[in-house]
Design a protein around this motif. Structure first.
Motif, PDB file in Angstrom:
ATOM      1  N   VAL A 166      26.690  57.688  43.967  1.00  0.00           N
ATOM      2  CA  VAL A 166      26.792  58.462  42.790  1.00  0.00           C
ATOM      3  C   VAL A 166      25.969  59.670  42.904  1.00  0.00           C
ATOM      4  CG1 VAL A 166      26.353  58.322  40.303  1.00  0.00           C
ATOM      5  CG2 VAL A 166      26.972  56.264  41.354  1.00  0.00           C
ATOM      6  N   LYS A 167      26.423  60.932  42.488  1.00  0.00           N
ATOM      7  CA  LYS A 167      25.610  61.936  42.528  1.00  0.00           C
ATOM      8  C   LYS A 167      25.297  62.468  41.156  1.00  0.00           C
ATOM      9  CE  LYS A 167      26.424  64.848  46.701  1.00  0.00           C
ATOM     10  NZ  LYS A 167      26.888  65.823  47.039  1.00  0.00           N
ATOM     11  N   VAL A 168      23.830  62.503  40.908  1.00  0.00           N
ATOM     12  CA  VAL A 168      23.525  62.964  39.517  1.00  0.00           C
ATOM     13  C   VAL A 168      22.422  64.139  39.834  1.00  0.00           C
ATOM     14  CG1 VAL A 168      22.255  62.323  37.311  1.00  0.00           C
ATOM     15  CG2 VAL A 168      23.396  60.361  38.815  1.00  0.00           C
ATOM     16  N   ASP A 169      22.706  65.236  39.147  1.00  0.00           N
ATOM     17  CA  ASP A 169      21.862  66.453  39.385  1.00  0.00           C
ATOM     18  C   ASP A 169      21.809  66.774  40.776  1.00  0.00           C
ATOM     19  OD1 ASP A 169      21.748  66.641  36.422  1.00  0.00           O
ATOM     20  OD2 ASP A 169      19.903  65.364  36.577  1.00  0.00           O
ATOM     21  N   GLY A 170      22.889  66.629  41.644  1.00  0.00           N
ATOM     22  CA  GLY A 170      22.821  66.907  43.084  1.00  0.00           C
ATOM     23  C   GLY A 170      22.029  66.074  43.774  1.00  0.00           C
TER      24      GLY A 170
ATOM     25  N   ARG B 224      22.304  53.475  32.720  1.00  0.00           N
ATOM     26  CA  ARG B 224      21.804  54.203  31.910  1.00  0.00           C
ATOM     27  C   ARG B 224      20.477  55.253  32.137  1.00  0.00           C
ATOM     28  NH1 ARG B 224      23.065  50.903  26.351  1.00  0.00           N
ATOM     29  NH2 ARG B 224      25.096  51.606  25.973  1.00  0.00           N
ATOM     30  N   LYS B 225      19.829  54.497  32.680  1.00  0.00           N
ATOM     31  CA  LYS B 225      18.486  55.148  33.366  1.00  0.00           C
ATOM     32  C   LYS B 225      18.891  56.238  34.319  1.00  0.00           C
ATOM     33  CE  LYS B 225      15.361  51.569  32.461  1.00  0.00           C
ATOM     34  NZ  LYS B 225      14.239  50.509  32.966  1.00  0.00           N
ATOM     35  N   LEU B 226      20.028  56.040  35.105  1.00  0.00           N
ATOM     36  CA  LEU B 226      20.458  56.805  36.179  1.00  0.00           C
ATOM     37  C   LEU B 226      21.307  57.908  35.886  1.00  0.00           C
ATOM     38  CD1 LEU B 226      20.652  57.490  39.083  1.00  0.00           C
ATOM     39  CD2 LEU B 226      22.506  56.171  39.375  1.00  0.00           C
ATOM     40  N   VAL B 227      22.443  57.655  34.888  1.00  0.00           N
ATOM     41  CA  VAL B 227      23.315  58.675  34.604  1.00  0.00           C
ATOM     42  C   VAL B 227      23.364  59.065  32.971  1.00  0.00           C
ATOM     43  CG1 VAL B 227      25.086  57.452  36.063  1.00  0.00           C
ATOM     44  CG2 VAL B 227      24.856  56.660  33.595  1.00  0.00           C
ATOM     45  N   GLY B 228      22.147  58.369  32.525  1.00  0.00           N
ATOM     46  CA  GLY B 228      22.075  59.040  31.140  1.00  0.00           C
ATOM     47  C   GLY B 228      22.565  57.909  30.141  1.00  0.00           C
ATOM     48  N   LYS B 229      21.786  57.922  28.691  1.00  0.00           N
ATOM     49  CA  LYS B 229      22.264  56.711  27.887  1.00  0.00           C
ATOM     50  C   LYS B 229      23.283  57.123  27.225  1.00  0.00           C
ATOM     51  CE  LYS B 229      18.882  58.406  24.412  1.00  0.00           C
ATOM     52  NZ  LYS B 229      17.708  58.008  23.692  1.00  0.00           N
ATOM     53  N   GLU B 230      23.490  58.442  27.058  1.00  0.00           N
ATOM     54  CA  GLU B 230      24.835  58.902  26.060  1.00  0.00           C
ATOM     55  C   GLU B 230      26.108  58.693  27.035  1.00  0.00           C
ATOM     56  OE1 GLU B 230      23.279  61.631  28.710  1.00  0.00           O
ATOM     57  OE2 GLU B 230      22.442  60.965  27.133  1.00  0.00           O
TER      58      GLU B 230
ATOM     59  N   PHE C 116      27.041  49.339  41.002  1.00  0.00           N
ATOM     60  CA  PHE C 116      28.298  50.456  41.335  1.00  0.00           C
ATOM     61  C   PHE C 116      29.687  49.818  40.944  1.00  0.00           C
ATOM     62  CE2 PHE C 116      31.335  52.541  44.259  1.00  0.00           C
ATOM     63  CZ  PHE C 116      30.724  53.775  43.928  1.00  0.00           C
ATOM     64  N   GLU C 117      30.043  48.514  41.099  1.00  0.00           N
ATOM     65  CA  GLU C 117      31.366  48.168  40.494  1.00  0.00           C
ATOM     66  C   GLU C 117      31.520  48.268  39.119  1.00  0.00           C
ATOM     67  OE1 GLU C 117      33.766  47.015  42.494  1.00  0.00           O
ATOM     68  OE2 GLU C 117      32.503  47.524  44.329  1.00  0.00           O
ATOM     69  N   LEU C 118      30.638  48.043  38.290  1.00  0.00           N
ATOM     70  CA  LEU C 118      30.422  48.219  37.024  1.00  0.00           C
ATOM     71  C   LEU C 118      30.562  49.614  36.519  1.00  0.00           C
ATOM     72  CD1 LEU C 118      30.095  47.306  34.021  1.00  0.00           C
ATOM     73  CD2 LEU C 118      27.527  47.418  34.373  1.00  0.00           C
ATOM     74  N   LEU C 119      29.836  50.593  37.402  1.00  0.00           N
ATOM     75  CA  LEU C 119      29.928  51.898  36.830  1.00  0.00           C
ATOM     76  C   LEU C 119      31.362  52.450  37.157  1.00  0.00           C
ATOM     77  CD1 LEU C 119      28.599  54.642  36.562  1.00  0.00           C
ATOM     78  CD2 LEU C 119      28.332  54.944  39.131  1.00  0.00           C
ATOM     79  N   LEU C 120      32.120  51.962  38.355  1.00  0.00           N
ATOM     80  CA  LEU C 120      33.411  52.179  38.655  1.00  0.00           C
ATOM     81  C   LEU C 120      34.565  51.667  37.591  1.00  0.00           C
ATOM     82  CD1 LEU C 120      34.077  51.653  42.569  1.00  0.00           C
ATOM     83  CD2 LEU C 120      34.290  53.868  41.235  1.00  0.00           C
ATOM     84  N   TYR C 121      34.244  50.600  37.104  1.00  0.00           N
ATOM     85  CA  TYR C 121      35.145  49.748  36.164  1.00  0.00           C
ATOM     86  C   TYR C 121      35.112  50.485  34.752  1.00  0.00           C
ATOM     87  CZ  TYR C 121      37.085  46.062  33.200  1.00  0.00           C
ATOM     88  OH  TYR C 121      37.814  45.194  32.441  1.00  0.00           O
ATOM     89  N   LEU C 122      34.076  50.893  34.261  1.00  0.00           N
ATOM     90  CA  LEU C 122      33.890  51.671  32.994  1.00  0.00           C
ATOM     91  C   LEU C 122      34.625  53.055  33.259  1.00  0.00           C
ATOM     92  CD1 LEU C 122      30.305  50.587  31.682  1.00  0.00           C
ATOM     93  CD2 LEU C 122      32.567  49.813  31.232  1.00  0.00           C
ATOM     94  N   SER C 123      34.252  53.700  34.344  1.00  0.00           N
ATOM     95  CA  SER C 123      34.682  54.875  34.352  1.00  0.00           C
ATOM     96  C   SER C 123      36.011  55.411  34.655  1.00  0.00           C
ATOM     97  CB  SER C 123      33.585  55.738  35.482  1.00  0.00           C
ATOM     98  OG  SER C 123      34.096  55.155  36.688  1.00  0.00           O
TER      99      SER C 123
END
Length: 89
Positions: A9-13, A65-71, A23-30
Motif C-alpha cells: 500500500v502506498k500512502v503519501d508516496g 485507519r492509522k495507516l490510510v486515515g480514519k476517514e 492487507f486482505e481486509l484492505l482489499l476486501y473493503l476497497s
C-alpha cells in the motif's frame, strides 16, 4: 494506492507492507466502495471462519485507519464497515 500484486500500500508516496490479514481486509473493503459489510461477513471472507471473535475485525480496522486515515474506513454502528473511495489514498 493499493498494489495488490505486490501486496503493498502506498500512502503519501511511501510503500507499506501490511500483515497478511490487514492487507486482505484492505482489499476486501476497497473492492466495493460504499458497500457495508458486517463483522461476520468480513470474518467469513477474510479470516475464512465465523469462529473468530468479531472484535478482531475492529482491531484490524483500527490499525488500517492509522495507516490510510480514519476517514477512509467508515463505521456503521451496530452494522459494520465500509470503504470510503471519495478521496485519494
Amino acid at each position: 494506492e493499493i498494489l495488490a500484486r505486490k501486496r503493498l500500500v502506498k500512502v503519501d508516496g511511501i510503500s507499506h507492507k501490511l500483515p497478511r490479514l490487514q492487507f486482505e481486509l484492505l482489499l476486501y473493503l476497497s473492492k466495493t466502495p460504499g458497500e457495508v459489510y458486517t463483522r461476520d461477513e468480513i470474518l467469513a471472507a477474510v479470516w475464512k471462519t465465523s469462529f473468530q471473535d468479531p472484535t478482531t475485525v475492529d482491531v484490524h480496522v483500527t490499525a488500517l485507519r492509522k495507516l490510510v486515515g480514519k476517514e477512509r474506513i467508515v463505521t456503521f454502528r451496530g452494522v459494520g464497515y465500509s470503504w470510503n473511495n471519495e478521496m485519494e489514498l
